[in-house]
Design a protein around this motif. Structure first.
Motif, mmCIF file in Angstrom:
data_model
loop_
_atom_site.group_PDB
_atom_site.id
_atom_site.type_symbol
_atom_site.label_atom_id
_atom_site.label_comp_id
_atom_site.label_asym_id
_atom_site.label_seq_id
_atom_site.Cartn_x
_atom_site.Cartn_y
_atom_site.Cartn_z
ATOM 1 N N ALA A 1 -24.860 29.474 -22.060
ATOM 2 C CA ALA A 1 -24.531 28.976 -23.399
ATOM 3 C C ALA A 1 -25.548 27.972 -23.936
ATOM 4 N N ILE A 2 -26.283 27.327 -23.029
ATOM 5 C CA ILE A 2 -27.280 26.341 -23.463
ATOM 6 C C ILE A 2 -28.565 26.520 -22.680
ATOM 7 N N TRP A 3 -29.627 25.886 -23.198
ATOM 8 C CA TRP A 3 -30.874 25.714 -22.471
ATOM 9 C C TRP A 3 -31.164 24.231 -22.367
ATOM 10 N N ARG A 4 -31.862 23.866 -21.296
ATOM 11 C CA ARG A 4 -32.335 22.502 -21.097
ATOM 12 C C ARG A 4 -33.856 22.542 -21.176
ATOM 13 N N ILE A 5 -34.408 21.849 -22.158
ATOM 14 C CA ILE A 5 -35.851 21.889 -22.419
ATOM 15 C C ILE A 5 -36.430 20.511 -22.160
ATOM 16 N N GLY A 6 -37.330 20.440 -21.200
ATOM 17 C CA GLY A 6 -37.938 19.170 -20.845
ATOM 18 C C GLY A 6 -39.244 18.934 -21.575
ATOM 19 N N LEU A 7 -39.389 17.715 -22.066
ATOM 20 C CA LEU A 7 -40.646 17.269 -22.673
ATOM 21 C C LEU A 7 -41.035 15.975 -21.971
ATOM 22 N N MET A 8 -41.621 16.132 -20.798
ATOM 23 C CA MET A 8 -41.984 14.982 -19.977
ATOM 24 C C MET A 8 -43.453 15.054 -19.600
ATOM 25 N N GLY A 9 -44.034 13.902 -19.364
ATOM 26 C CA GLY A 9 -45.419 13.839 -18.916
ATOM 27 C C GLY A 9 -46.361 14.572 -19.860
ATOM 28 N N GLU A 10 -47.169 15.436 -19.297
ATOM 29 C CA GLU A 10 -48.167 16.185 -20.071
ATOM 30 C C GLU A 10 -47.528 17.063 -21.143
ATOM 31 N N ASN A 11 -46.286 17.483 -20.950
ATOM 32 C CA ASN A 11 -45.609 18.343 -21.931
ATOM 33 C C ASN A 11 -45.004 17.583 -23.097
ATOM 34 N N ALA A 12 -45.061 16.257 -23.069
ATOM 35 C CA ALA A 12 -44.477 15.450 -24.145
ATOM 36 C C ALA A 12 -45.462 15.341 -25.309
ATOM 37 N N ARG A 13 -45.815 16.488 -25.837
ATOM 38 C CA ARG A 13 -46.791 16.570 -26.933
ATOM 39 C C ARG A 13 -46.294 17.557 -27.987
ATOM 40 N N LEU A 14 -46.675 17.306 -29.212
ATOM 41 C CA LEU A 14 -46.310 18.203 -30.304
ATOM 42 C C LEU A 14 -46.850 19.612 -30.052
ATOM 43 N N SER A 15 -48.007 19.715 -29.418
ATOM 44 C CA SER A 15 -48.577 21.038 -29.146
ATOM 45 C C SER A 15 -47.672 21.840 -28.211
#
Length: 92
Positions: free
Chosen positions: A62-76
């Protein structure tokens, strides 16, 4: 991230006042559920090298968990995920 996913039918699981900036949980649109959310996540991983976590327990499927941490914490990274979803989600 939430703004980029909204046009695709994803909705935040929790209110903005209690969200964690490094982990966003979103409710899946019907198109993703009907296509098989695990298959869409697999396509994101195999075709775009983007890993998204599924829901756990009663939120599985029913849901997704999307991580934006470290190097992935970018608008790109956000733009890359939204673009990949636009390619992978069923039209309609």
């Amino acid at each position: 991230l939430v703004d980029g996913l909204a046009p695709l039918g994803f909705e935040p699981l929790v209110d903005a006042s209690v969200r964690l900036p490094m982990l966003t949980s979103v409710r899946l649109p019907d198109a993703v559920v009907q296509a098989g959310e695990a298959q869409v996540r697999r396509a994101l991983l195999e075709r775009h090298s983007i890993e998204v976590g599924g829901g756990l327990g009663k939120l599985a499927g029913a849901i997704w968990r999307i991580g934006l941490m470290g190097e992935n914490a970018r608008l790109s990274s956000v733009d890359r995920l939204v673009s990949a979803l636009q390619k992978e989600l069923p039209a309609g």
